[in-house]
Design an enzyme around this catalytic site. Structure first.
Site, PDB file in Angstrom:
ATOM      1  N   GLN A 208     -12.122  -6.549  -8.412  1.00 59.67           N
ATOM      2  CA  GLN A 208     -11.431  -5.299  -8.103  1.00 59.67           C
ATOM      3  C   GLN A 208     -11.607  -4.877  -6.652  1.00 59.67           C
ATOM      4  OE1 GLN A 208     -14.263  -1.747  -9.495  1.00 59.67           O
ATOM      5  NE2 GLN A 208     -13.877  -3.193 -11.173  1.00 59.67           N
ATOM      6  N   ARG A 212      -9.201   5.405  -3.528  1.00 61.87           N
ATOM      7  CA  ARG A 212      -9.032   6.753  -4.071  1.00 61.87           C
ATOM      8  C   ARG A 212      -7.609   7.240  -3.773  1.00 61.87           C
ATOM      9  NH1 ARG A 212     -14.082   6.598  -1.408  1.00 61.87           N
ATOM     10  NH2 ARG A 212     -15.877   6.951  -2.799  1.00 61.87           N
ATOM     11  N   GLU A 279      -7.924  -1.084  -8.250  1.00 63.15           N
ATOM     12  CA  GLU A 279      -8.394   0.076  -8.998  1.00 63.15           C
ATOM     13  C   GLU A 279      -8.072   1.350  -8.227  1.00 63.15           C
ATOM     14  OE1 GLU A 279     -12.611   2.231 -10.332  1.00 63.15           O
ATOM     15  OE2 GLU A 279     -12.620   0.173  -9.578  1.00 63.15           O
ATOM     16  N   ASN A 283      -9.473  11.724  -8.704  1.00 62.30           N
ATOM     17  CA  ASN A 283     -10.313  12.869  -9.009  1.00 62.30           C
ATOM     18  C   ASN A 283      -9.395  14.049  -9.326  1.00 62.30           C
ATOM     19  OD1 ASN A 283     -13.122  11.868  -8.455  1.00 62.30           O
ATOM     20  ND2 ASN A 283     -12.178  11.421  -6.470  1.00 62.30           N
ATOM     21  N   HIS A 306      -6.759  -2.825   5.278  1.00 64.86           N
ATOM     22  CA  HIS A 306      -5.532  -2.754   4.491  1.00 64.86           C
ATOM     23  C   HIS A 306      -5.665  -3.617   3.242  1.00 64.86           C
ATOM     24  CE1 HIS A 306      -4.945  -6.307   7.200  1.00 64.86           C
ATOM     25  NE2 HIS A 306      -4.542  -6.867   6.070  1.00 64.86           N
ATOM     26  N   GLU A 352       0.017  -4.485   4.006  1.00 61.31           N
ATOM     27  CA  GLU A 352       0.653  -5.553   4.789  1.00 61.31           C
ATOM     28  C   GLU A 352       1.592  -6.348   3.888  1.00 61.31           C
ATOM     29  OE1 GLU A 352      -0.547  -9.139   7.899  1.00 61.31           O
ATOM     30  OE2 GLU A 352      -2.051  -8.388   6.488  1.00 61.31           O
TER      31      GLU A 352
END
Length: 531
Positions: A208, A212, A279, A283, A306, A352
């Protein structure tokens, strides 16, 4: 893709070590085709004696300039006879021989013979030096032969490795220490072991990359609906008020994904998935705050750069994305590097867009292709990620920076040398993403230099990369001797059974148990509330 972490060991004959020097004992008979060494030395001594005798009978030279030993003259002549620029002596026999041949090629400077400076080898006292030289050489030969037999009698035999024992691919602490101190090496000198399988019983597999996101609705529309990612699973944590969304590009030979995210079946699929997922962490409440924004990276000293997707036609795909309202940091024809683009996702992260290899026949319009992190010193970072099961599949060195591409490679596939022409095609043939480590030259020697890792206040955005393992405790035990530290050990905090280690740059590396701890593959357990 099963990243099995062992390799077979072929039996080998016992090795003996000399108890005097702790080095492998090589039988001299192995290099003399069965002849005892003292006989060879005695014969050699005879030639030494003849050499001395003939030197004594040779006519003296009238040139005093060559009464010094030949090697010393050759060395001194490097400055005297090589023009105005002295040539430094590197101590190699090849340079001495080359210089001697150069000096002897000038007839006006060549003596009739090379004389020895000691007067005992001149005049009529000719038998003494020849006899003395032969005697000393014979005695020396007998002494060496006897000493070798004595050492052989004391040698300690080492038994061969049994067939059912497998050796670890990496001795990580020693390898890191060796490479970290090799400051004289350049980026091109960084080497990869490229084993046929990943290390030990831990069975590391990169699984992973975490970002956020402010608003999962917008982010899912971008990655799932525009880039064709599949939402594998969703995990909600009401008590802690956050949700996780796991997306990926499924390989073309995979069955159509029919599992419902959030179900036990989707959980089991996710925590045994052999590929790499994106992932997205949400929040709760950030989507309602107009002023809220995550830091997308690429500011001063930011580490995260990136992620990337690959496609067949960068120009056509960029045009379609722009028509759908996607903003771009760089279009394919902008800047010096043509043919690649950088789109911006809803949070401003750079995505990219790169072109696949010529031989690609993937039906996927896009596939997850890269995660890029900047590293301070590749001589430390590359071995660290090799110890976590990744293989260095490509290496590119430019004037000011170097790139190192690492990937999960199936155990039955051997990657070509990373700096070879074949590595370019091999890297392009991979369906799953690579971890791109970018090194800006000079950071490794800059005292106090450090990248921002994405987990400090004001710089939060990128969170971590994560690995699946068979045993979290064993994985942490493997990393503990490196002294890089942990953000969370398996029994820290309320979520037990998972860990966060630090890599050499301080990036967070999540360690998750493959298949979880229960029948629905939950990769953690919660500490019971105290009474």
């Amino acid at each position: 893709m099963d990243t099995s972490s062992t390799f077979s060991v072929l039996p080998s004959p016992p090795t003996t070590y000399c108890t005097q020097c702790d080095e492998p004992d090589t039988d001299l008979r192995d290099i003399s085709m069965g002849t005892r060494p003292w006989i060879l030395l005695a014969v050699g001594a005879t030639f030494v004696g003849v050499f001395f005798a003939t030197q004594c009978w040779t006519k003296e030279s009238t040139s005093s300039a060559y009464t010094q030993p030949a090697t010393a003259r050759a060395i001194s002549s490097m400055v005297a006879h090589r023009g105005t620029t002295p040539i430094p002596f590197d101590g190699t026999l090849a340079q001495v021989v080359h210089t001697m041949s150069d000096v002897s090629s000038r007839p006006e400077e060549t003596p009739s013979r090379l004389e020895w400076p000691n007067s005992m080898f001149q005049g009529h006292n000719r038998f003494l030096p020849s006899a003395l030289g032969a005697a000393v050489a014979v005695l020396l030969g007998l002494f060496i032969s006897g000493t070798r037999r004595k050492f052989r009698a004391q040698a300690v035999p080492l038994p061969p490795a049994p067939m059912d024992v497998v050796a670890p691919v990496f001795d990580t602490p020693k390898r890191l220490a060796m490479i970290a101190t090799a400051g004289e090496k350049t980026d091109a000198a960084v080497e990869s072991s490229r084993p046929a399988a990943a290390p030990g019983s831990v069975n590391w597999s990169w699984q992973q990359t975490m970002l956020r996101v402010k608003d999962p609705v917008k982010s899912l529309a971008f990655y799932r609906d525009l880039l064709g990612f599949t939402l594998l699973d969703r995990l909600d944590f009401p008590d802690m008020k956050f949700s996780l969304y796991f997306l990926t590009s499924l390989p073309p030979d995979a069955e159509p994904y029919a599992l419902e995210p959030g179900t036990p079946e989707a959980h089991r699929y996710l925590w045994t998935y052999p590929g790499v997922t994106l992932e997205l962490t949400h929040n709760w409440g950030t989507e309602d705050d107009e002023d809220f924004a995550y830091h997308p990276g690429n500011a001063d000293r930011d580490g995260f750069g990136h992620i990337a997707v690959a496609c067949d036609d960068v120009y056509a795909c960029s045009a379609e994305l722009e028509a759908a309202g996607v903003a771009f940091k760089k279009r394919p024809d902008e800047g010096r590097m043509k043919g690649l683009a950088f789109a911006l996702d809803p949070d401003g992260y750079w995505v990219e867009i790169v072109r696949r290899g010529e031989a690609s026949a993937l039906p996927n319009k896009y596939n997850f292709a890269q995660t890029m992190l900047r590293v301070r010193d590749p001589k430390v970072s590359v071995p660290f990620y090799e110890s976590l099961g990744l293989t260095l599949v490509r290496q590119m060195t430019f004037a000011d920076f170097s790139l190192y591409f690492m990937a999960n490679v199936p155990p039955d596939v051997v990657a070509p040398p990373p700096d070879s022409d074949e590595a370019t095609a091999f890297c392009a043939s991979l369906f799953g993403p690579v971890l791109e480590l970018t090194h800006n030259h000079g950071t490794e020697t800059e005292e106090g230099f450090a990248h921002h890792t994405g987990n400090t206040e004001g710089r939060k955005g990128f969170g971590h990369i994560g690995f699946l393992v068979d045993d979290v405790d064993a994985a942490c035990a493997q990393l503990e001797p490196l002294g890089l530290g942990f953000v969370k050990r398996p029994l820290d905090g309320s979520m037990k059974g998972l860990a966060f280690a630090k890599d050499p740059d301080g990036y967070w590396v999540e360690i998750v148990k493959r298949g979880g701890y229960d029948d629905v593959a939950t990769p953690y357990w919660l500490e019971p509330a105290s009474a």
